[in-house]
Write a protein that holds these residues in place. Structure first.
Motif, PDB file in Angstrom:
ATOM      1  N   HIS A 225     -23.495  17.775   1.976  1.00  0.00           N
ATOM      2  CA  HIS A 225     -22.978  19.147   1.855  1.00  0.00           C
ATOM      3  C   HIS A 225     -21.502  19.135   1.477  1.00  0.00           C
ATOM      4  O   HIS A 225     -21.055  19.890   0.609  1.00  0.00           O
ATOM      5  CB  HIS A 225     -23.197  19.887   3.180  1.00  0.00           C
ATOM      6  CG  HIS A 225     -22.767  21.316   3.162  1.00  0.00           C
ATOM      7  ND1 HIS A 225     -21.482  21.720   3.453  1.00  0.00           N
ATOM      8  CD2 HIS A 225     -23.465  22.451   2.867  1.00  0.00           C
ATOM      9  CE1 HIS A 225     -21.393  23.040   3.357  1.00  0.00           C
ATOM     10  NE2 HIS A 225     -22.591  23.505   2.993  1.00  0.00           N
ATOM     11  N   GLY A 226     -20.724  18.262   2.124  1.00  0.00           N
ATOM     12  CA  GLY A 226     -19.296  18.202   1.836  1.00  0.00           C
ATOM     13  C   GLY A 226     -19.001  17.773   0.412  1.00  0.00           C
ATOM     14  O   GLY A 226     -18.048  18.260  -0.209  1.00  0.00           O
ATOM     15  N   ILE A 227     -19.823  16.880  -0.139  1.00  0.00           N
ATOM     16  CA  ILE A 227     -19.624  16.418  -1.516  1.00  0.00           C
ATOM     17  C   ILE A 227     -20.041  17.497  -2.509  1.00  0.00           C
ATOM     18  O   ILE A 227     -19.318  17.807  -3.472  1.00  0.00           O
ATOM     19  CB  ILE A 227     -20.427  15.127  -1.767  1.00  0.00           C
ATOM     20  CG1 ILE A 227     -19.871  13.989  -0.920  1.00  0.00           C
ATOM     21  CG2 ILE A 227     -20.406  14.759  -3.245  1.00  0.00           C
ATOM     22  CD1 ILE A 227     -20.716  12.728  -0.952  1.00  0.00           C
ATOM     23  N   VAL A 228     -21.200  18.096  -2.285  1.00  0.00           N
ATOM     24  CA  VAL A 228     -21.761  19.052  -3.237  1.00  0.00           C
ATOM     25  C   VAL A 228     -20.897  20.301  -3.343  1.00  0.00           C
ATOM     26  O   VAL A 228     -20.683  20.844  -4.443  1.00  0.00           O
ATOM     27  CB  VAL A 228     -23.203  19.414  -2.828  1.00  0.00           C
ATOM     28  CG1 VAL A 228     -23.724  20.581  -3.653  1.00  0.00           C
ATOM     29  CG2 VAL A 228     -24.112  18.212  -2.983  1.00  0.00           C
ATOM     30  N   THR A 229     -20.370  20.794  -2.224  1.00  0.00           N
ATOM     31  CA  THR A 229     -19.587  22.031  -2.243  1.00  0.00           C
ATOM     32  C   THR A 229     -18.219  21.854  -2.899  1.00  0.00           C
ATOM     33  O   THR A 229     -17.496  22.839  -3.080  1.00  0.00           O
ATOM     34  CB  THR A 229     -19.405  22.570  -0.811  1.00  0.00           C
ATOM     35  OG1 THR A 229     -18.905  21.532   0.048  1.00  0.00           O
ATOM     36  CG2 THR A 229     -20.729  23.077  -0.256  1.00  0.00           C
ATOM     37  N   GLN A 230     -17.876  20.633  -3.285  1.00  0.00           N
ATOM     38  CA  GLN A 230     -16.638  20.415  -4.035  1.00  0.00           C
ATOM     39  C   GLN A 230     -16.794  20.810  -5.507  1.00  0.00           C
ATOM     40  O   GLN A 230     -15.795  21.018  -6.203  1.00  0.00           O
ATOM     41  CB  GLN A 230     -16.227  18.944  -3.966  1.00  0.00           C
ATOM     42  CG  GLN A 230     -15.861  18.449  -2.583  1.00  0.00           C
ATOM     43  CD  GLN A 230     -15.570  16.951  -2.564  1.00  0.00           C
ATOM     44  OE1 GLN A 230     -15.416  16.331  -3.611  1.00  0.00           O
ATOM     45  NE2 GLN A 230     -15.485  16.377  -1.374  1.00  0.00           N
ATOM     46  N   VAL A 231     -18.041  20.902  -5.971  1.00  0.00           N
ATOM     47  CA  VAL A 231     -18.292  21.197  -7.378  1.00  0.00           C
ATOM     48  C   VAL A 231     -18.053  22.684  -7.641  1.00  0.00           C
ATOM     49  O   VAL A 231     -18.606  23.535  -6.937  1.00  0.00           O
ATOM     50  CB  VAL A 231     -19.735  20.816  -7.753  1.00  0.00           C
ATOM     51  CG1 VAL A 231     -20.031  21.211  -9.203  1.00  0.00           C
ATOM     52  CG2 VAL A 231     -19.961  19.327  -7.543  1.00  0.00           C
ATOM     53  N   PRO A 232     -17.250  23.034  -8.646  1.00  0.00           N
ATOM     54  CA  PRO A 232     -17.032  24.440  -8.984  1.00  0.00           C
ATOM     55  C   PRO A 232     -18.351  25.134  -9.341  1.00  0.00           C
ATOM     56  O   PRO A 232     -19.159  24.595 -10.080  1.00  0.00           O
ATOM     57  CB  PRO A 232     -16.107  24.378 -10.212  1.00  0.00           C
ATOM     58  CG  PRO A 232     -15.411  23.058 -10.082  1.00  0.00           C
ATOM     59  CD  PRO A 232     -16.427  22.136  -9.480  1.00  0.00           C
TER      60      PRO A 232
END
Length: 309
Positions: A225-232
């Motif tokens: 979740h932390g990695i994916v939500t970094q994507v604009p």
């Protein structure tokens, strides 16, 4: 795409099979000559080494990482099954060692007669076992093969077994020289820690491979979740699930809420998500279910059993 390491695995297994057959034969012959229970038990342990190599060759034959029609997720779990087979062989060896030691205690037997030349032969056996252990472990870690790593673990137990047996037989030899028949008991007593070492090796193999076979979580959903939500363009992601082994093969599934007004924009966002996860957890296969911006969910992973009741 996952690399196919089967040819390298088979090469190592064939080399170690030949060495293990030599070691097994030498131990069996020396055990018969000397009448040593611990050495015969060690030879039995070496039988499992050879059987494990054969099992590994069979498992490697069917463990292609590439998917096909009947196995769309690949065939790598065959290696995990093979590793559990090694654990089963270790359990059998442990039982046989304990049974032989108890029978010797209850019924007695002929005294062990050992000579310096036979002890030197056991040192050669020990050297071969050490070579096989480090060779298999090195190649197994290099190509990411659980069957080689598991077999190296098994052979390491054989190293400790041989050291224990060698120490006991040196004591028996000293008893012959100084007329101390009580030291004959070393051959029996040392059979018990040998069995415990064998059991421990089997348990370690089970612990390392069972989570993979039962699809235990590979990556914490909070980390994904932390990695994916970094994507604009990503609003949130939920229903996150993962399985496999990081560095070997990981499968990730999720529902992705995206800020997109058309399919093309949503596709571009998912491509960025997949690239970021591939960079972090390669090799990985990702399945994403797209949801519109208005969709809301605070649950980033599947509910626990206690919550769902």
């Amino acid at each position: 795409m996952v690399a196919d390491n089967r040819s390298a695995v088979r090469k190592v297994l064939i080399i170690t099979l030949l060495l293990n057959l030599f070691v097994m034969t030498l131990k069996a012959v020396l055990g018969s000559w000397t009448g040593s229970l611990s050495l015969l038990a060690d030879a039995l342990h070496s039988v499992t080494d050879s059987a494990n190599n054969i099992l590994g060759l069979i498992a490697s034959r069917f463990s292609s990482p590439q998917p096909d029609r009947d196995h769309p997720y690949g065939h790598q779990k065959f290696e995990g099954v093979g590793a559990l087979g090694i654990a089963a062989f270790l359990g059998i060896a442990c039982f046989e060692i304990l049974q032989g030691a108890i029978e010797r205690i209850l019924s007695g037997g002929k005294p062990v007669i050992i000579s310096p030349s036979e002890l030197w032969l056991l040192l050669i056996v020990l050297g071969i076992n050490i070579f096989v252990t480090f060779y298999e472990r090195h190649v197994g870690q290099q190509v990411g093969s659980p069957i080689l790593i598991a077999d190296a673990q098994h052979t390491m137990s054989d190293v400790w077994v041989t050291i224990a047996v060698l120490a006991g037989l040196i004591g028996v030899w000293q008893g012959q020289i100084f007329n101390l028949p009580q030291l004959q008991w070393l051959d029996i007593v040392l059979s018990f820690p040998v069995a415990l070492l064998v059991f421990r090796s089997g348990w370690n193999v089970i612990k390392e491979n069972l989570p993979w076979l039962v699809d235990e979580m590979a990556i914490a959903p909070e980390a994904i979740h932390g990695i994916v939500t970094q994507v604009p363009g990503v609003i949130n992601c939920h229903e996150i699930a993962s399985r496999g082994v990081v560095g070997r093969q990981v499968f990730i599934e999720m529902h992705l809420i995206v800020d997109a007004i058309d399919v093309e924009t949503a596709h571009q966002i998912t491509e960025e998500v997949e690239n970021l996860l591939e960079e972090r957890f390669s090799p990985v296969r990702i399945l994403i279910h797209i949801e519109p911006p208005a969709y809301q969910s605070d649950q980033i992973t599947y509910e626990t059993e206690s919550k769902s009741r």
